[in-house]
Design a protein around this motif. Structure first.
Motif, PDB file in Angstrom:
ATOM      1  N   PHE B 319       1.018  -1.145  -0.078  1.00 26.01           N
ATOM      2  CA  PHE B 319      -0.061  -0.082   0.021  1.00 26.01           C
ATOM      3  C   PHE B 319       0.907   1.209  -0.061  1.00 26.01           C
ATOM      4  O   PHE B 319       0.709   2.135  -0.801  1.00 26.01           O
ATOM      5  CB  PHE B 319      -0.611   0.118   1.057  1.00 26.01           C
ATOM      6  CG  PHE B 319      -2.254  -0.799   1.086  1.00 26.01           C
ATOM      7  CD1 PHE B 319      -2.888  -0.748  -0.060  1.00 26.01           C
ATOM      8  CD2 PHE B 319      -2.511  -1.802   1.800  1.00 26.01           C
ATOM      9  CE1 PHE B 319      -4.295  -1.225  -0.321  1.00 26.01           C
ATOM     10  CE2 PHE B 319      -3.599  -2.858   1.465  1.00 26.01           C
ATOM     11  CZ  PHE B 319      -4.465  -2.259   0.735  1.00 26.01           C
ATOM     12  N   LEU B 320       2.030   1.244   0.878  1.00 24.36           N
ATOM     13  CA  LEU B 320       2.831   2.207   0.754  1.00 24.36           C
ATOM     14  C   LEU B 320       3.454   2.629  -0.417  1.00 24.36           C
ATOM     15  O   LEU B 320       3.491   3.895  -0.870  1.00 24.36           O
ATOM     16  CB  LEU B 320       3.979   2.346   1.998  1.00 24.36           C
ATOM     17  CG  LEU B 320       4.580   3.542   2.117  1.00 24.36           C
ATOM     18  CD1 LEU B 320       3.799   4.757   2.689  1.00 24.36           C
ATOM     19  CD2 LEU B 320       5.802   3.256   3.229  1.00 24.36           C
ATOM     20  N   SER B 323       0.926   3.572  -3.309  1.00 23.78           N
ATOM     21  CA  SER B 323       0.623   5.220  -2.950  1.00 23.78           C
ATOM     22  C   SER B 323       1.716   6.208  -3.230  1.00 23.78           C
ATOM     23  O   SER B 323       1.541   7.196  -3.903  1.00 23.78           O
ATOM     24  CB  SER B 323       0.363   5.455  -1.389  1.00 23.78           C
ATOM     25  OG  SER B 323       0.299   6.838  -0.990  1.00 23.78           O
ATOM     26  N   ILE B 324       2.986   5.600  -3.028  1.00 21.55           N
ATOM     27  CA  ILE B 324       4.231   6.746  -3.270  1.00 21.55           C
ATOM     28  C   ILE B 324       4.616   6.851  -4.845  1.00 21.55           C
ATOM     29  O   ILE B 324       5.008   7.587  -5.176  1.00 21.55           O
ATOM     30  CB  ILE B 324       5.627   6.100  -2.353  1.00 21.55           C
ATOM     31  CG1 ILE B 324       5.242   7.012  -0.962  1.00 21.55           C
ATOM     32  CG2 ILE B 324       6.745   6.486  -2.979  1.00 21.55           C
ATOM     33  CD1 ILE B 324       6.195   6.932   0.068  1.00 21.55           C
ATOM     34  N   ASP B 327       2.264   8.393  -8.598  1.00 24.22           N
ATOM     35  CA  ASP B 327       1.888   9.667  -9.692  1.00 24.22           C
ATOM     36  C   ASP B 327       3.314   9.580 -10.532  1.00 24.22           C
ATOM     37  O   ASP B 327       3.468  10.749 -11.144  1.00 24.22           O
ATOM     38  CB  ASP B 327       2.007  10.929  -8.905  1.00 24.22           C
ATOM     39  CG  ASP B 327       3.150  10.946  -7.771  1.00 24.22           C
ATOM     40  OD1 ASP B 327       3.937   9.927  -7.600  1.00 24.22           O
ATOM     41  OD2 ASP B 327       3.286  11.875  -7.204  1.00 24.22           O
ATOM     42  N   ASP B 329       6.308  10.346  -9.879  1.00 29.24           N
ATOM     43  CA  ASP B 329       7.176  11.404  -9.441  1.00 29.24           C
ATOM     44  C   ASP B 329       7.825  11.080  -8.311  1.00 29.24           C
ATOM     45  O   ASP B 329       7.062  10.459  -7.054  1.00 29.24           O
ATOM     46  CB  ASP B 329       6.307  12.616  -9.376  1.00 29.24           C
ATOM     47  CG  ASP B 329       7.273  13.901  -9.160  1.00 29.24           C
ATOM     48  OD1 ASP B 329       7.255  14.609 -10.101  1.00 29.24           O
ATOM     49  OD2 ASP B 329       7.721  13.940  -7.937  1.00 29.24           O
ATOM     50  N   THR B 330       9.040  11.173  -7.995  1.00 25.51           N
ATOM     51  CA  THR B 330       9.966  10.720  -6.848  1.00 25.51           C
ATOM     52  C   THR B 330      10.779  12.037  -6.340  1.00 25.51           C
ATOM     53  O   THR B 330      11.342  12.818  -6.963  1.00 25.51           O
ATOM     54  CB  THR B 330      10.673   9.684  -6.763  1.00 25.51           C
ATOM     55  OG1 THR B 330      11.799   9.904  -7.653  1.00 25.51           O
ATOM     56  CG2 THR B 330       9.948   8.265  -7.648  1.00 25.51           C
TER      57      THR B 330
ATOM     58  N   ARG C 127      -1.500  14.174  -2.566  1.00 23.90           N
ATOM     59  CA  ARG C 127      -0.748  12.711  -2.838  1.00 23.90           C
ATOM     60  C   ARG C 127       0.495  12.734  -1.818  1.00 23.90           C
ATOM     61  O   ARG C 127       0.656  11.480  -1.227  1.00 23.90           O
ATOM     62  CB  ARG C 127       0.057  12.605  -4.063  1.00 23.90           C
ATOM     63  CG  ARG C 127      -1.104  12.145  -5.274  1.00 23.90           C
ATOM     64  CD  ARG C 127      -0.622  12.097  -6.660  1.00 23.90           C
ATOM     65  NE  ARG C 127      -1.490  12.013  -7.566  1.00 23.90           N
ATOM     66  CZ  ARG C 127      -1.447  12.403  -8.645  1.00 23.90           C
ATOM     67  NH1 ARG C 127      -0.324  13.063  -9.177  1.00 23.90           N
ATOM     68  NH2 ARG C 127      -2.355  12.004  -9.593  1.00 23.90           N
ATOM     69  N   GLY C 131       0.517   9.686   1.080  1.00 22.16           N
ATOM     70  CA  GLY C 131       1.530   8.918   1.374  1.00 22.16           C
ATOM     71  C   GLY C 131       1.822   8.555   2.955  1.00 22.16           C
ATOM     72  O   GLY C 131       2.246   7.691   3.576  1.00 22.16           O
ATOM     73  N   ILE C 134      -0.830   6.704   4.719  1.00 24.67           N
ATOM     74  CA  ILE C 134      -0.644   5.460   4.681  1.00 24.67           C
ATOM     75  C   ILE C 134       0.525   4.906   5.429  1.00 24.67           C
ATOM     76  O   ILE C 134       0.512   3.986   6.171  1.00 24.67           O
ATOM     77  CB  ILE C 134      -0.549   5.035   3.150  1.00 24.67           C
ATOM     78  CG1 ILE C 134      -1.904   5.119   2.766  1.00 24.67           C
ATOM     79  CG2 ILE C 134      -0.057   3.457   3.051  1.00 24.67           C
ATOM     80  CD1 ILE C 134      -2.275   4.869   1.207  1.00 24.67           C
ATOM     81  N   LEU C 139       0.830   1.918   8.165  1.00 21.35           N
ATOM     82  CA  LEU C 139       1.937   1.030   8.302  1.00 21.35           C
ATOM     83  C   LEU C 139       2.410   1.047   9.753  1.00 21.35           C
ATOM     84  O   LEU C 139       2.511  -0.129  10.465  1.00 21.35           O
ATOM     85  CB  LEU C 139       3.078   1.416   7.299  1.00 21.35           C
ATOM     86  CG  LEU C 139       4.196   0.268   7.080  1.00 21.35           C
ATOM     87  CD1 LEU C 139       4.569   0.574   5.731  1.00 21.35           C
ATOM     88  CD2 LEU C 139       5.508   0.714   7.882  1.00 21.35           C
ATOM     89  N   TYR C 186       6.236  22.191  -5.690  1.00 21.17           N
ATOM     90  CA  TYR C 186       4.986  21.518  -6.409  1.00 21.17           C
ATOM     91  C   TYR C 186       3.896  22.236  -6.644  1.00 21.17           C
ATOM     92  O   TYR C 186       2.820  21.906  -6.866  1.00 21.17           O
ATOM     93  CB  TYR C 186       4.720  20.050  -5.689  1.00 21.17           C
ATOM     94  CG  TYR C 186       5.645  19.243  -5.728  1.00 21.17           C
ATOM     95  CD1 TYR C 186       5.583  18.275  -7.040  1.00 21.17           C
ATOM     96  CD2 TYR C 186       6.506  18.794  -4.761  1.00 21.17           C
ATOM     97  CE1 TYR C 186       6.525  17.202  -7.193  1.00 21.17           C
ATOM     98  CE2 TYR C 186       7.503  17.982  -4.876  1.00 21.17           C
ATOM     99  CZ  TYR C 186       7.458  16.964  -5.813  1.00 21.17           C
ATOM    100  OH  TYR C 186       8.404  15.891  -6.190  1.00 21.17           O
TER     101      TYR C 186
END
Lengths: 352, 352, 352
Positions: B319-320, B323-324, B327, B329-330, C127, C131, C134, C139, C186
């Motif tokens: 899930f993490l 979610s991360i 998109d 994009d990091t 987003r 993150g 979550i 977690l 952003y």
């Protein structure tokens, strides 16, 4: 064409069902006859509802579809509930939710994907539906499950009724949102035009009459169907759970399944998604709560508490569906993924 | 450069491993020698596979990568399984999944993020991977876990085998989808060009020979490695679980880890994501089911049923990650989030 | 206007609270007086913090908001912890998380949606927050819960402290990310301009003095408030759980709730989201770990282990919020969905 087959099956099936149940034929034979006849009747009810919906305009029509869309399932469940088969009812609700999401969705995406490399649908609809799926199944079904562990039956029923009322209110609010306050707000230009082109198959009077007759026939056959479960289960080694989840759910939804797949093949994948996810939401937010509340007036009360495997099956189906439909883009592989998920669950419930 | 280090470590490590195991050196010393040698061998196997993959073209190459990508881990696990260490195997599968998602992904995003403010990768790949992660881990791993609570061991194995076969079918279908029917369909223009520029490091004959020799060496050392676990565990106070989840998983994946981080630093974050999530998927959809099926021919059968902490660790990691990465994009903070999640799990498994 | 009401309530409420507690008035009456006074004081603390934050510039200001934003809740919880009400504290943390996500978020979207058909906010912020939600709740809260099932209390506390430290580190890193390395990276063009226009209400000296006095007053009243819980619970038939989750959480956050709704009505839905999700994150990543660590120096140690219903309530709230806010677009129906989720939980906790 499909329509004509449904009619022929009905005209043959209904009298045979009546005669067979009167003469106490072999229950396994009756079970098969009942199932086929109900599938055909469900198809006809679907057509009649659609005709009325088109004639009544989008608002009342949307309401009609939302109410009668799962009429067959509701009727079968009511008779099963009256016969005390609470677990079969919960199982058939579960089967309906996962069947619509995984089997109908999967077959649609897969079939459509064999013809088209990519198919698109409105991403806002996808998100709207995702939110409701997570609300109804991940939240509203899980809370009574977990909280009822520390409650007696009385409090569990109170909680179930509270949750049921809230589910129905939000279901009505969703219709109001979609049909009144935000109709077309999130639609793409092209979609707005498409909406016009539908024409009713039958006149208002004819459709109403057919709807009425078919519903009575479904009710009659359903009442007899639920009494064959025990014999059929023993004969084939199927548990109540398996009958509810796989058999009842498929019989109750077969007609819908067919039209979703046809729509996908015609590249109207948005309609397929609407059928698959829309039906699941209808079962979760309208049929289930209605059954919980109806059970108050019957001999067997039904709390909104599924078995643990049922709940987990529904939750994981929702997460998979939300993940796969979230981008408004489908292909054959996404369809196959949903189908594989369905097979895993079918094996699991068969072995339980 | 890294390549050369791997070679030197191998040339020294393999003979020492052989001699050491023959002379029955101290097991803790041997454990360390084995680990280092396997890390180096895994690096060499990775290079050889890559060379062959480039020479064989994208389709067969993709298949090669998908099969040999986790060869080392598969070999270690097979020997552990034969030695009856079923729990260590399940733990190392868990460790591999969470290690790839959280540690490899986290280190890549963090390192890349220190150099670049934002790094982008194809959002369609991200969604494709997210769907598969949710299918494989949240659905296909959870169903046997929950359903087996009410099953005997026989039915649990039947369900495990069913799920394993479906997982492998979908894994092959995913390769077919990616390499044949939808190759480049979801790619951006720029990516299509980049694909051309790779060159094989070794010739076909050389790569095959190296692959063969390195695999034999890994097999030999793995067989001895698994027998040192007990002593090492007692010495350091590590449980079987901790050895499997943290130690085996890191040893089996260290070489991959390194190249993912290097790629992130070169701003090829898409490759890092592919390594991190791709390896997790390979472990979940190919290595795990293969081990379940292999166990049928061994003395110890391994159902696809993880311990509850293992399953929860994998699900929350998925899930993490979804979610991360959703998109495309990091940045360094997203990397740190994944790393923090890994540390939480490491502490948890250490204390268990 | 609201500001003036808070002042009047404070000027009347604080002396009455002091006199009432000194003269041992009826505890239910005192409970009500305390609650109203704390709501007013929380409002004033919020205003003072905001003034100081504006004067200190965005970096230090962000830090101030992040530290004092839930000061009232932290103070109440510390006194409750000292009184040994560990379960009330965990319940109030739960109530704060779900109250902020569902009640504040829901009311904001619903109210804003009655005036505007669609409201938008920065999808990158959504987003980023998803993150973290979550990470922190799905977690970091789940791992100690599940892992502690097989641990003794000592190891559970060790794990809780480890998780708490990691949560706080990531919380600080998130501030660093938002305020230093990626400030404005952003943001949309328009947002960058808007940031300038704020003016401080009070001077630095005045704001500091008010902040100090209000905090002392909150501390004094909180200490007396927690001792009325028992009587109030017996009188109204409320469990400790219900008092913690619904009552304490609403009292501690009422002022914030109000300003989030006002912002939504002014079409600044991004600010509402920031308050709703930001506060939840602050509670989960800063207040909760701080309380766990503080409990080490008290008579009653508090592990980071919620009851199962509490955890499930938080997790499902997170999934619903992530799904609904994920597209950066809100409307009245999304608000109603969140509110319905809150009612379901309120019923559930009331019946527990």
């Amino acid at each position: 064409m499909v329509n004509r087959i449904f009619f022929i099956l009905t005209i043959i099936g209904v009298p045979i069902s009546v005669i067979g149940s009167y003469l106490h034929w072999n229950e396994v034979v009756l079970f098969i006859i009942y199932c086929i006849t109900i599938i055909a009747l469900a198809g006809i009810i679907g057509r009649a509802t659609e005709s009325l919906a088109i004639l009544a305009g989008p608002r009342i029509g949307g309401l009609l579809n939302a109410t009668f869309g799962n009429a067959v399932e509701l009727i079968i469940s009511l008779f099963a509930l009256q016969a005390g088969l609470v677990e079969v009812v919960l199982a058939s609700l579960t089967g309906s939710v996962i069947g619509n999401l995984l089997l109908v969705g999967g077959l649609s995406f897969f079939t459509g994907g064999l013809k088209y490399k990519r198919q698109n649908f409105n991403v806002y609809d996808a998100r709207h539906n995702s939110g409701l799926l997570i609300f109804a199944i991940v939240l509203a079904f899980v809370i009574p499950e977990i909280f009822s562990m520390d409650m007696n039956l009385d409090r569990t029923m109170t909680l179930s009724i509270g949750v049921s009322i809230i589910l129905m209110i939000l279901y009505l609010a969703a219709l109001f949102f979609k049909l009144v306050t935000h109709r077309g707000v999130y639609a793409k230009e092209q979609e707005k035009k498409e909406e016009e082109h539908e024409e009713a198959e039958w006149s208002k009077g004819k459709a109403t009459l057919i709807l009425l007759l078919a519903t009575v026939a479904v009710a009659y056959i359903s009442e007899h169907l639920v009494h064959t479960f025990e014999t059929v289960g023993q004969k084939f080694g199927w548990s109540d759970l398996f009958i509810g989840i796989i058999v009842v759910a498929i019989v109750g939804n077969a007609a819908e399944h067919a039209s979703a797949v046809v729509m996908a093949y015609k590249n109207k994948i948005g309609v397929s998604v609407e059928i698959a996810i829309g039906s699941s939401l209808q079962v979760a937010m309208f049929v289930s709560p209605l059954l919980v509340i109806s059970s108050l007036f019957m001999n067997y009360q039904m709390p909104l508490v599924f078995s643990f495997p049922e709940l987990i099956a529904m939750i994981t189906s929702v997460f998979l569906t939300v993940s796969i439909t979230g981008d408004g883009d489908t292909n054959w592989f996404e369809g196959l993924t949903l189908l594989c998920a369905y097979f895993i669950m079918a094996i699991g419930f068969y072995l339980l």
